[in-house]
Design a protein around this motif. Sequence first.
Motif, PDB file in Angstrom:
ATOM      1  N   TRP A  25       0.788  -1.231   0.000  1.00 30.15           N
ATOM      2  CA  TRP A  25       0.000   0.000   0.000  1.00 30.15           C
ATOM      3  C   TRP A  25       0.821   1.282   0.000  1.00 30.15           C
ATOM      4  N   VAL A  26       2.122   1.236   0.272  1.00 36.37           N
ATOM      5  CA  VAL A  26       2.916   2.468   0.349  1.00 36.37           C
ATOM      6  C   VAL A  26       2.886   3.226  -0.977  1.00 36.37           C
ATOM      7  N   SER A  41      -9.784   9.830   5.610  1.00 37.73           N
ATOM      8  CA  SER A  41     -10.933   9.150   4.996  1.00 37.73           C
ATOM      9  C   SER A  41     -10.881   9.215   3.473  1.00 37.73           C
ATOM     10  N   GLU A  42     -10.331  10.287   2.928  1.00 43.66           N
ATOM     11  CA  GLU A  42     -10.207  10.399   1.472  1.00 43.66           C
ATOM     12  C   GLU A  42      -9.179   9.413   0.936  1.00 43.66           C
ATOM     13  N   ILE A  43      -8.058   9.276   1.639  1.00 38.07           N
ATOM     14  CA  ILE A  43      -7.052   8.288   1.230  1.00 38.07           C
ATOM     15  C   ILE A  43      -7.680   6.905   1.264  1.00 38.07           C
ATOM     16  N   LYS A  52      -8.296   0.554   7.618  1.00 43.59           N
ATOM     17  CA  LYS A  52      -7.944   1.777   8.340  1.00 43.59           C
ATOM     18  C   LYS A  52      -6.743   1.538   9.251  1.00 43.59           C
ATOM     19  N   ARG A  53      -6.657   0.359   9.841  1.00 44.55           N
ATOM     20  CA  ARG A  53      -5.534   0.037  10.732  1.00 44.55           C
ATOM     21  C   ARG A  53      -4.215   0.068   9.969  1.00 44.55           C
ATOM     22  N   LEU A  55      -3.673   1.493   7.015  1.00 46.93           N
ATOM     23  CA  LEU A  55      -3.446   2.860   6.527  1.00 46.93           C
ATOM     24  C   LEU A  55      -2.806   3.705   7.617  1.00 46.93           C
ATOM     25  N   ASN A  56      -3.310   3.601   8.826  1.00 48.52           N
ATOM     26  CA  ASN A  56      -2.742   4.349   9.944  1.00 48.52           C
ATOM     27  C   ASN A  56      -1.273   3.985  10.158  1.00 48.52           C
ATOM     28  N   GLU A  57      -0.954   2.699  10.115  1.00 43.02           N
ATOM     29  CA  GLU A  57       0.435   2.248  10.278  1.00 43.02           C
ATOM     30  C   GLU A  57       1.328   2.796   9.175  1.00 43.02           C
ATOM     31  N   ARG A  58       0.859   2.684   7.932  1.00 47.19           N
ATOM     32  CA  ARG A  58       1.684   3.126   6.799  1.00 47.19           C
ATOM     33  C   ARG A  58       1.900   4.633   6.827  1.00 47.19           C
TER      34      ARG A  58
END
Length: 106
Positions: A25-26, A41-43, A52-53, A55-58
């Motif tokens: 996902w990077v 939320s847009e990403i 979401k978890r 995404l938050n980490e990345r």
Amino acid sequence: MDAVKNTDTICEKVEHVHDIISKKWVSSIIHTLMEEPKRFSEINAYIPDLSKRVLNERVKDLEDMGIVIRNVITERPIRTEYSLTRKGVELGRALKGLEEWANKWV
């Protein structure tokens, strides 16, 4: 001896870049932020299969590496946007070449 040392340094740097962009996902996150800053939320909406978890980490990883910056917008309603740093934009341009290659050959 200097040529060997220089090659080792270049290889180490290239391997480090591969370590960064090989995380799932990077490259998609960087691609999503290339045109303009976006809220979390847009990403997430642009990459629907990304949890979401994760995404938050990345995003936190990319912030730590100086690729993404988190901007708190204090006007009402208060919101947070993510954008690429100069370093991130340059990485995004490099990834654009990979995208063009993939469109042609994959």
